[in-house]
Scaffold this active site. Structure first.
Site, short mmCIF file in Angstrom:
data_model
loop_
_atom_site.label_atom_id
_atom_site.label_comp_id
_atom_site.label_asym_id
_atom_site.label_seq_id
_atom_site.Cartn_x
_atom_site.Cartn_y
_atom_site.Cartn_z
N HIS A 1 36.54 -16.81 -9.74
CA HIS A 1 37.61 -17.38 -9.17
C HIS A 1 37.40 -18.32 -8.27
O HIS A 1 38.00 -19.63 -8.29
CB HIS A 1 38.73 -16.35 -8.51
CG HIS A 1 39.14 -15.23 -9.49
ND1 HIS A 1 38.96 -13.92 -9.23
CD2 HIS A 1 39.82 -15.38 -10.43
CE1 HIS A 1 39.51 -13.33 -10.09
NE2 HIS A 1 40.29 -13.98 -10.95
N GLY B 1 39.71 -20.61 -16.45
CA GLY B 1 38.29 -20.36 -16.71
C GLY B 1 38.33 -19.75 -18.29
O GLY B 1 39.23 -19.54 -18.89
P1 AMP Z 1 42.50 -13.63 -13.43
O1 AMP Z 1 43.39 -13.83 -12.11
O2 AMP Z 1 41.63 -12.78 -13.35
O3 AMP Z 1 43.59 -13.24 -14.50
O4 AMP Z 1 42.26 -15.01 -13.57
C1 AMP Z 1 42.35 -16.07 -13.20
C2 AMP Z 1 41.76 -17.22 -13.62
O5 AMP Z 1 40.50 -16.95 -13.52
C3 AMP Z 1 41.61 -17.47 -15.01
O6 AMP Z 1 41.56 -18.69 -15.52
C4 AMP Z 1 40.43 -16.88 -15.67
O7 AMP Z 1 40.05 -17.53 -16.86
C5 AMP Z 1 39.53 -17.08 -14.55
N1 AMP Z 1 38.29 -16.16 -14.48
C6 AMP Z 1 38.49 -14.99 -14.29
N2 AMP Z 1 37.34 -14.29 -14.29
C7 AMP Z 1 36.50 -15.48 -14.76
C8 AMP Z 1 34.93 -15.68 -14.77
N3 AMP Z 1 34.10 -14.52 -14.90
N4 AMP Z 1 34.46 -16.80 -14.92
C9 AMP Z 1 35.16 -17.75 -15.12
N5 AMP Z 1 36.45 -17.77 -14.78
C10 AMP Z 1 37.09 -16.70 -14.77
#
Ligand code: AMP
Length: 285
Positions: free
Chosen positions: A44, A154
């Protein structure tokens, strides 16, 4: 001319957020938004650093969106640490955090949803009915509230990225969608807020996802083009996990691929214990 940085602020009220960004837009400032569900990790933070390079104002949204969770999923126990999240995020040059209550985002009587008809169907959409309608709807709402020029997502959530890109195109949002490559632990495990659920043993089993993708990629580099063979090579690395799906699909349309001919995404979803993990890699012939 250097533009003065604004003092950091947490905003919870959608109307207050809209008013703030209207002011920024009137002043000609470029706004980037990074939507998350919190429990921030280095993945993030990379999204935030990426956003910082592209905009005058960087907005982080933290909202555990109830409409993208199924009835038997982990909504209630999803990790939450707003204070810790904001402390980490501020080291990346954050300007504003939008952290609304669910009641502010979904007032009683809410009945309008965004659906990206085809792209929401396969893969995670098949095992999580309604998930992508929840995602598209909340992202559309966050875009209306934060009025960004740029939004950073991501590649870890590959199908989500495809759904959002299509929604933005189809509904003329006029927002640039930037994708951030997957950030991994040193041993290859894709960073995820859900990794916190894993036991020590589960953590080892979880390495099968990234190993499977690497094995498949090596096979493709050696000349293999048959999707079933590529998928089998990835699946073979998932011992100890319960496979939800391992699929090779067109990188843009997410349609099934039988022979690798152009860019395709190899996507894996698997349960390690009760924890559902996803990972993917784009393969080119
Ligand atoms: P989340 O809150 O984890 O559902 O995701 C929020 C954002 O962070 C989304 O755009 C995800 O794709 C991105 N994201 C989560 N984990 C990763 C990672 N390991 N690498 C890159 N982006 C990530």
């Amino acid at each position: 001319m250097t533009i003065a940085r604004i003092p950091f602020e947490i905003i919870r009220d959608p109307a207050a957020m809209r008013a703030r960004v209207e002011d920024f837009r009137r002043d000609g400032r470029v706004i980037a938004v990074v939507p998350t569900m919190g429990a921030l990790h280095e993945g993030h933070l990379e999204l935030l650093r990426n956003a910082r390079k592209r905009a005058d104002i960087v907005i982080l949204t933290i909202f555990v969106n109830p409409t993208q969770f199924g009835p038997n999923e982990d909504l209630a126990k999803y990790p939450r640490d707003e204070a810790g999240d904001l402390e980490k995020a501020r080291t990346c040059g954050l300007d504003l955090a939008f952290c609304p209550e669910a009641s502010a985002m979904y007032p009683a009587g809410a009945q309008t949803f965004v659906e990206v008809r085809e792209l929401q169907q396969p893969m995670c959409g098949a095992s999580r009915p309604g998930h992508f309608a929840g995602v598209a709807t909340i992202v559309a709402k966050l875009f209306h509230i934060t009025k960004p020029h740029v939004a950073v997502f991501g590649e870890k959530d590959y199908q989500q990225l495809a759904v959002i890109r299509r929604m933005v195109r189809d509904l003329d949002f006029g927002i640039e969608i930037v994708s951030q490559p997957i950030i991994r632990e040193a041993d290859g495990l894709a960073m995820s807020s859900r990794n916190a659920y894993l036991t020590a043993e589960g953590r080892q089993t979880a390495l099968g996802l990234s190993r499977g993708l690497a094995a498949a990629e090596a096979l493709v580099k050696s000349g293999e083009r048959d999707a079933a063979t590529i998928v089998a090579a990835a699946s073979a690395q998932l011992a100890g996990a319960r496979i939800d799906y391992v699929e090779l699909r067109d990188a843009t349309e997410l349609s099934p691929v039988t022979t690798l001919a152009g860019p395709a995404v190899l996507a894996i979803a698997a349960f390690v214990g009760a924890t559902r993990l996803i990972d993917n890699r784009v393969l080119t012939s």
